[in-house]
Design an enzyme around this catalytic site. Sequence first.
Site, short mmCIF file in Angstrom:
data_model
loop_
_atom_site.label_atom_id
_atom_site.label_comp_id
_atom_site.label_asym_id
_atom_site.label_seq_id
_atom_site.Cartn_x
_atom_site.Cartn_y
_atom_site.Cartn_z
N ASP A 80 0.88 -1.17 0.00
CA ASP A 80 0.00 0.00 0.00
C ASP A 80 0.91 1.22 0.00
OD1 ASP A 80 -1.68 2.12 0.56
OD2 ASP A 80 -2.92 1.00 1.97
N GLU A 101 -11.61 -3.35 14.12
CA GLU A 101 -10.40 -4.13 14.38
C GLU A 101 -9.17 -3.23 14.47
OE1 GLU A 101 -10.21 -7.30 11.48
OE2 GLU A 101 -11.44 -8.58 12.78
N GLU A 104 0.63 2.32 13.17
CA GLU A 104 -0.36 2.27 12.11
C GLU A 104 -1.51 1.45 12.69
OE1 GLU A 104 -2.73 0.82 10.09
OE2 GLU A 104 -1.40 -0.20 8.69
N HIS A 123 -5.43 -0.02 1.02
CA HIS A 123 -5.96 -1.33 1.40
C HIS A 123 -7.18 -1.20 2.31
CE1 HIS A 123 -3.63 -0.61 5.10
NE2 HIS A 123 -4.41 -1.52 5.66
#
Length: 306
Positions: free
Chosen positions: A4, A106, A97, A246
């Site tokens: 990504d 999540e 991240e 993504h």
Amino acid sequence: MLKDVVRTKTYQNAIYQNAFIFKNKVVLDVGAGTGILSLFCAKAGAKHVYAVECSLMADMAKEIVQTNGLSNVITVLKGKIEDIELPIDRVDVIISEWMGYFLLFENMLNTVLYARDKWLIDDGIILPDKASLYLTAIEDAEYKEDKIEFWNSVYGFDMSCIKKQAMAEPLVDVVDQNQIVTNCLLLKTMDISKMTAGDMSFTVPFKLMAERNDFIHALVAYFDVAFTRCHKLMGFSTGPRSKATHWKQTVLYLEDVLTICEGEVLSGSMSVEPNKKNPRDIEIMLRYSLNGKRCQISRTQYYKMR
């Protein structure tokens, strides 16, 4: 995720172009994965980097660090942030991240906040430090027909009872910007340096104005991330008008097909909260109404990302 480019290059640029943040500083990388952010920080001049990763990837990260000759700068710790102990009392910088689909699905934000409160010095820096959630509406007849209406007749049998379940599960996919019918509205901004875990539960109003005559089949959520402590503002967007990441976008299909005219407003509110049994899942309640020339509707819908 390493492929990504939007994600990884933004982090690399934020670190390399702002080496003053990292020079001779102690850095904590929360959810390090392969250790790529830790490697960037080490190259930017960090005094030491503690890379914490709870999955088996921690073993690979250790090997990657060793292979690149940075074992004297980067220490990989395997385990959950909540369970480990750092060999020091405080860190100068936290980098992570942590974002998930719909920003909060999540995600590891709770873990970042825990690390912030336990280890970050009073004037320490978190990168990235701002995240903003946005909402828009789209025409999506073809995909809705394939995903939702499909259950009305499955090889000649009525399976419409499954439609309710299908409607309640947001779709993560790339949305064509030409499908956008309304303006894009900022719903919520989170300041990671100041917020608390409770701020991940919220209710916000919205008003989406149609920019053309069209149908609305779904609302779409996406997020932006910002590194505001850099010399100049840096960040990226996961929106449909930006280069794909993504994370893609999150599509919330509406039970009704709304007919809307240019200038008319779809209004309502969105409530978001973590699932009580599994905080990494999220529940969404959407209230919306439209009182247009061709369509009048008022409804409440519930969604679960799990």
